[in-house]
Design a protein around this motif. Structure first.
Motif, mmCIF file in Angstrom:
data_model
loop_
_atom_site.group_PDB
_atom_site.id
_atom_site.type_symbol
_atom_site.label_atom_id
_atom_site.label_comp_id
_atom_site.label_asym_id
_atom_site.label_seq_id
_atom_site.Cartn_x
_atom_site.Cartn_y
_atom_site.Cartn_z
ATOM 1 N N GLU A 1 -1.769 5.472 -10.332
ATOM 2 C CA GLU A 1 -0.763 6.417 -10.847
ATOM 3 C C GLU A 1 -0.079 7.203 -9.705
ATOM 4 O OE1 GLU A 1 -3.000 9.336 -13.308
ATOM 5 O OE2 GLU A 1 -2.939 8.117 -14.969
ATOM 6 N N LEU A 2 -0.592 6.864 -8.333
ATOM 7 C CA LEU A 2 0.128 7.182 -7.182
ATOM 8 C C LEU A 2 1.357 6.489 -6.865
ATOM 9 C CD1 LEU A 2 -3.162 7.594 -4.929
ATOM 10 C CD2 LEU A 2 -1.920 9.500 -6.104
ATOM 11 N N PRO A 3 2.414 7.345 -6.214
ATOM 12 C CA PRO A 3 3.460 6.501 -5.890
ATOM 13 C C PRO A 3 3.298 5.524 -5.093
ATOM 14 C CG PRO A 3 3.333 8.613 -4.655
ATOM 15 C CD PRO A 3 2.259 8.668 -5.922
ATOM 16 N N PRO A 4 4.086 4.456 -4.882
ATOM 17 C CA PRO A 4 4.032 3.220 -3.891
ATOM 18 C C PRO A 4 3.666 3.641 -2.590
ATOM 19 C CG PRO A 4 5.828 2.673 -5.560
ATOM 20 C CD PRO A 4 5.344 4.142 -5.786
ATOM 21 N N CYS A 5 2.910 2.972 -1.759
ATOM 22 C CA CYS A 5 2.781 3.403 -0.481
ATOM 23 C C CYS A 5 2.145 2.069 0.236
ATOM 24 C CB CYS A 5 1.635 4.373 -0.350
ATOM 25 S SG CYS A 5 -0.026 4.009 -1.242
ATOM 26 N N PRO A 6 2.085 2.062 1.611
ATOM 27 C CA PRO A 6 1.555 0.879 2.125
ATOM 28 C C PRO A 6 0.165 0.368 1.853
ATOM 29 C CG PRO A 6 2.226 2.364 3.828
ATOM 30 C CD PRO A 6 2.527 3.133 2.522
ATOM 31 N N GLU A 7 -0.736 1.320 1.327
ATOM 32 C CA GLU A 7 -2.038 0.880 0.917
ATOM 33 C C GLU A 7 -1.977 0.337 -0.292
ATOM 34 O OE1 GLU A 7 -2.667 4.468 3.809
ATOM 35 O OE2 GLU A 7 -1.265 4.023 2.170
ATOM 36 N N SER A 8 -1.125 0.740 -1.352
ATOM 37 C CA SER A 8 -0.894 0.062 -2.368
ATOM 38 C C SER A 8 -0.335 -1.178 -2.529
ATOM 39 C CB SER A 8 -0.039 1.132 -3.514
ATOM 40 O OG SER A 8 1.225 1.110 -3.243
ATOM 41 N N ARG A 9 0.738 -1.536 -1.546
ATOM 42 C CA ARG A 9 1.151 -2.744 -1.181
ATOM 43 C C ARG A 9 0.328 -3.698 -1.023
ATOM 44 N NH1 ARG A 9 5.594 0.555 0.017
ATOM 45 N NH2 ARG A 9 5.105 0.688 2.024
ATOM 46 N N ILE A 10 -0.748 -3.276 -0.067
ATOM 47 C CA ILE A 10 -1.992 -4.274 0.552
ATOM 48 C C ILE A 10 -2.822 -4.403 -0.682
ATOM 49 C CG2 ILE A 10 -3.986 -4.100 1.765
ATOM 50 C CD1 ILE A 10 -1.773 -4.398 3.705
#
Length: 336
Positions: A105-114
């Motif tokens: 539910e967190l906004p997109p970020c570098p970690e979520s893209r990984i």
């Protein structure tokens, strides 16, 4: 931040410490290790940099098969090597790596893209099963966590130990994301200095590497004690707290983690308070409802259990208690 995809692990991986990984790897690293049998096993280690059990277990496995072929192919994801260098759960500029997997539910970020790239890569072809390896900051038995109640998931949990936890919150964790693709489990292997946790994790991985298939029926009666996550207990952000009886607003008992998978009995004291007032805790159900007032009460300057409570993952680490939660409230499910 980019996902590293080397063709092989450096030789020094077999002998280095978690703190030395950042000097060997460029960052979060996904590597495919060919074995005799497919589909591959997916292993995730060091999502939290101060939880080295998976790293040490994988080192043992790779040393064991250094001069022979792995029994089964493996996708190995070595996650937060930057935090591991500092022995930290997560660094200040990072999101928690185990809260940003697909479904977060967190906004997109570098970690979520990984994590999205990792999932897309390892699921491009069938997977055998997925294991995410963790330590605890508090005293807990070794146990598995699953996110579905299908027979294969239950069998996987019983293979690791007799106690298992079923949960659907928080979202964004590895096992919940991977449960959409294959049987998946998180194994919790005690505190980082618990050598028996490394022993159990190594044995479990080796068993899974040799397994032909997971049974498609429930475990035998009594083989698995299953609990469900009922609520997540967090300390209100405006409240100061401690676990060492220092002069804070809320002084939690320093042995709170000794009650994990045991019982806070009705009337038992969890903390001493500087003054009576509002509850310093919330206890949130999966639907967001706060049931703190049903579980806790304040009496004569003490925070007490209003009913019998089964805690799990209670911590005395102030950073983890603030960043994640103080503990989870469990409820028994029918033993399988």
């Amino acid at each position: 931040m980019q996902l590293a995809r080397p063709e092989r692990l450096p030789d020094a991986f077999l002998t280095c410490s978690p703190a030395e990984l950042h000097g060997l790897l460029d960052g979060p690293t996904l590597v495919y290790l060919k074995g005799r049998r497919d589909p591959p096993l997916f292993l995730t280690i060091l999502q939290h940099g101060n939880e080295p059990v998976g790293f040490h277990a994988v080192q043992r496995i790779l040393r064991k098969y250094q001069d022979s072929e792995l029994p089964r192919s493996v996708w190995l994801f070595i996650s937060n090597v930057e935090a591991a260098e500092q022995g930290a759960r997560v660094l200040g500029h990072q999101q928690d790596f185990n809260r940003v997997w697909p479904g977060t539910e967190l906004p997109p970020c570098p970690e979520s893209r990984i994590m999205q790239e990792v999932v897309e890569t390892v699921t491009a072809r069938p997977l055998f099963l997925s294991i995410d390896l963790h330590n605890n900051t508090g005293r807990n038995p070794h146990y598995g966590c699953i996110n579905r109640l299908d027979p294969e998931f239950l069998q996987l949990a019983s293979l690791f130990g007799r106690t298992a936890v079923y949960f659907r919150q928080p979202v964004g964790v590895q096992s919940l994301a991977m449960s959409e693709h294959c049987p998946a489990i998180t194994i919790e292997c005690g505190k980082p200095d618990d050598q028996s946790g490394v022993d159990d994790a190594t044995r479990f991985i080796d068993d899974c590497l040799h397994m032909h298939h997971l049974p498609d029926h429930d475990p035998a009666s009594g083989d698995l004690i299953l609990l469900r996550t009922h609520a997540r207990v967090k300390i209100r952000p405006e409240r100061d707290f401690s676990f060492d009886n220092s002069g804070n607003d809320v002084r939690f008992r320093p042995d709170i983690d000794q009650f994990n998978f045991g019982l806070f009995r009705k009337g038992e004291t969890l903390a001493e308070l500087e003054a009576d007032g509002d509850l310093p805790l919330t206890a949130t159900l999966d639907n967001g409802q706060d049931i703190g007032s049903e579980l806790f009460d304040i009496h004569d300057g003490k925070l007490i259990a209003k009913t019998d409570i089964i805690p799990s993952m209670a911590t005395t680490d102030a950073f983890v208690a603030r960043q994640d939660c103080l503990f989870y409230v469990m409820e028994p499910m029918d033993s399988v």
